[in-house]
Design a protein around this motif. Sequence first.
Motif, short mmCIF file in Angstrom:
data_model
loop_
_atom_site.label_atom_id
_atom_site.label_comp_id
_atom_site.label_asym_id
_atom_site.label_seq_id
_atom_site.Cartn_x
_atom_site.Cartn_y
_atom_site.Cartn_z
N LEU A 92 -48.87 0.62 -18.64
CA LEU A 92 -49.57 -1.22 -18.08
C LEU A 92 -49.81 -1.04 -19.64
O LEU A 92 -50.10 -1.91 -20.10
CB LEU A 92 -50.38 -1.58 -16.70
N ALA A 93 -51.62 -0.53 -19.79
CA ALA A 93 -52.37 -0.65 -21.01
C ALA A 93 -51.50 -0.51 -22.81
O ALA A 93 -51.43 -1.60 -23.04
CB ALA A 93 -53.37 0.47 -20.91
N ASP A 94 -50.58 -0.04 -22.94
CA ASP A 94 -49.37 -0.09 -23.58
C ASP A 94 -48.61 -0.69 -23.69
O ASP A 94 -48.12 -1.17 -24.33
CB ASP A 94 -48.42 1.62 -23.83
N LEU A 95 -47.88 -1.90 -21.91
CA LEU A 95 -47.19 -2.83 -22.10
C LEU A 95 -48.43 -4.29 -22.66
O LEU A 95 -48.01 -4.60 -23.60
CB LEU A 95 -46.94 -3.14 -21.11
N ALA A 96 -49.64 -4.17 -22.62
CA ALA A 96 -50.33 -5.37 -22.81
C ALA A 96 -51.04 -5.18 -24.53
O ALA A 96 -51.30 -5.95 -25.27
CB ALA A 96 -51.93 -4.54 -21.40
N ALA A 97 -51.01 -3.48 -25.08
CA ALA A 97 -51.06 -3.88 -26.32
C ALA A 97 -51.13 -2.06 -26.76
O ALA A 97 -51.21 -1.19 -27.10
CB ALA A 97 -53.00 -3.73 -26.29
N PRO A 98 -49.96 -2.60 -26.84
CA PRO A 98 -48.81 -1.09 -27.97
C PRO A 98 -48.92 -0.50 -29.09
O PRO A 98 -49.95 -1.56 -29.29
CB PRO A 98 -47.11 -2.15 -27.70
N PRO A 103 -43.26 -5.92 -29.36
CA PRO A 103 -44.85 -7.05 -28.70
C PRO A 103 -45.22 -6.46 -27.81
O PRO A 103 -44.78 -6.51 -26.88
CB PRO A 103 -44.08 -8.71 -28.89
N ALA A 104 -46.50 -7.00 -27.66
CA ALA A 104 -46.59 -7.63 -25.87
C ALA A 104 -46.37 -8.00 -25.12
O ALA A 104 -45.91 -9.27 -25.33
CB ALA A 104 -48.96 -7.44 -26.77
N LEU A 105 -46.31 -7.75 -24.10
CA LEU A 105 -46.00 -8.65 -22.98
C LEU A 105 -46.49 -9.33 -22.12
O LEU A 105 -48.20 -9.21 -22.48
CB LEU A 105 -44.98 -7.96 -21.72
N ALA A 106 -46.54 -11.01 -21.90
CA ALA A 106 -47.33 -11.56 -21.18
C ALA A 106 -47.97 -10.98 -19.62
O ALA A 106 -47.71 -9.87 -19.64
CB ALA A 106 -46.79 -12.58 -20.36
N VAL A 107 -48.93 -11.35 -19.48
CA VAL A 107 -49.69 -10.65 -18.01
C VAL A 107 -48.76 -11.26 -17.22
O VAL A 107 -48.04 -10.45 -16.20
CB VAL A 107 -50.68 -11.47 -17.98
N SER A 108 -48.21 -12.17 -16.90
CA SER A 108 -47.02 -12.26 -15.62
C SER A 108 -45.47 -11.43 -16.04
O SER A 108 -45.08 -10.87 -15.31
CB SER A 108 -45.94 -13.84 -15.79
N SER A 109 -45.11 -10.68 -17.15
CA SER A 109 -44.15 -10.28 -16.87
C SER A 109 -45.02 -8.50 -16.84
O SER A 109 -44.11 -8.02 -16.56
CB SER A 109 -43.80 -10.25 -18.66
N ILE A 110 -45.57 -8.15 -17.11
CA ILE A 110 -46.50 -6.77 -16.78
C ILE A 110 -46.62 -6.52 -15.43
O ILE A 110 -46.11 -5.15 -15.02
CB ILE A 110 -47.84 -6.34 -17.57
N ASP A 111 -47.00 -7.99 -14.95
CA ASP A 111 -47.06 -7.47 -13.16
C ASP A 111 -45.48 -7.79 -12.38
O ASP A 111 -45.40 -6.79 -11.86
CB ASP A 111 -47.39 -8.61 -12.72
N ILE A 142 -56.49 -5.89 -17.77
CA ILE A 142 -55.43 -6.68 -18.50
C ILE A 142 -55.29 -8.29 -18.87
O ILE A 142 -55.35 -8.99 -19.14
CB ILE A 142 -54.27 -5.98 -18.76
N LYS A 143 -55.82 -8.41 -16.91
CA LYS A 143 -55.29 -9.39 -16.49
C LYS A 143 -56.53 -10.65 -16.87
O LYS A 143 -56.29 -11.99 -18.03
CB LYS A 143 -55.30 -9.87 -15.37
N ARG A 144 -57.77 -10.30 -16.54
CA ARG A 144 -59.12 -10.53 -17.58
C ARG A 144 -58.94 -10.88 -18.88
O ARG A 144 -59.69 -11.81 -19.56
CB ARG A 144 -60.16 -9.71 -17.37
N ARG A 145 -58.15 -10.02 -19.62
CA ARG A 145 -58.68 -10.43 -21.45
C ARG A 145 -57.44 -11.03 -21.86
O ARG A 145 -57.19 -11.66 -22.03
CB ARG A 145 -58.57 -8.39 -21.80
N HIS A 146 -56.43 -11.04 -21.14
CA HIS A 146 -55.16 -11.90 -21.66
C HIS A 146 -54.56 -12.64 -21.01
O HIS A 146 -53.72 -13.25 -21.78
CB HIS A 146 -53.87 -10.18 -22.11
#
Length: 360
Positions: A92-98, A103-111, A142-146
């Motif tokens: 999940l961390a790699d999806l948010a900050a690869p 490209p980094a995924l949006a929070v909704s996409s990670i969820d 991830i949600k809090r930061r992005h």
Amino acid sequence: MASETDKSPAPDAPLGKEEAPAPREALTLPAHVAGSGALDRLVDTARDYARAAASDNTLKAYGKDWAQFTRWCRKKGTEPLPPCPEMIGIYLADLAAPSGRAPALAVSSIDRRLSGLAWNYTQRGFALDRKNRHIATVLAGIKRRHARPPVQKAAILPEDIRAMTATLPYDLRGLRDRAMLLLGYAGGLRRSEIVGLDVHKDDTPHSRGWVEIMAGGALLTLNAKTGWREVEVGRGSSDLTCPVQALEQWLHFAKIDFGPIFVATSRDGTRALQTRLNDRHVARLIKRTVLEAGLRPELPEAERLALFSGHSLRAGLASSAEVDERHVQKHLGHASAEMTRRYQRRRDRFRVNLTKAAGL
């Protein structure tokens, strides 16, 4: 455009081993139960019901989620099975900050990716605990930061839908597309709800609902995301934009009295076929008529296409209907008024003024 839009969709290519949402043998008889012809048929029936628990689009998305995760695991030198909360948190961390060029995924996409993994693990006999600290705390960070407000599609307003339908010819294909746009708009329908309609109840096994045409309008009975609901679509004030009359004209000239309402037409556009359209046709129809009607001419074509989607019909009705909000909420099938407000692109925001009500 006709050949692209109206050709029957080709069967989906078989999914690879990694992409398959779950093996067909996911539902089997217990080892201590002897098989028989009757039991084997019931197993097949149970598998069919299990596959019907989610829509085809959801299953495809979950299949892609699993394929992407298994590729990531291989690159990291680990295995996807059994589930490892620590590795999933790192994923999940790699999806948010690869770390690479992805490209980094949006929070909704990670969820959504996490939901896909949980579903896939369940189908394979494992339980993924999303509340495990290695997953939950990473996702919360991830949600809090992005996290950002959701990007909303533009609403199609009354003047827009009139301009869009005016671009359609009055041949058979034009009658069908006009009925789809007007009924989808007036009913506040999702794409899948539009193309899932049948003429009568139980006409086809994959129906999402049916229509009863009355003197005052059309009653739609829908099997929607939130369960069964009825939608009343009244007759319009103008014959040119009345959704019920547009539907009646399409059914009459297409000679449809059974089965799917919105079907493909022959290549020459003179005959209605029996193949139900898929929901992508609605999206293509909206984008095509948006361009032909010249909506948002100040924007480049790519931005105009990205601005409108199937949800633009629902947002347009929610934004334009000048009635009590509770009626709009019921019409759209929303569980809360807050969800309805998300669809309203223009409304009287300060009609209820709690500042003055509090005496200030």
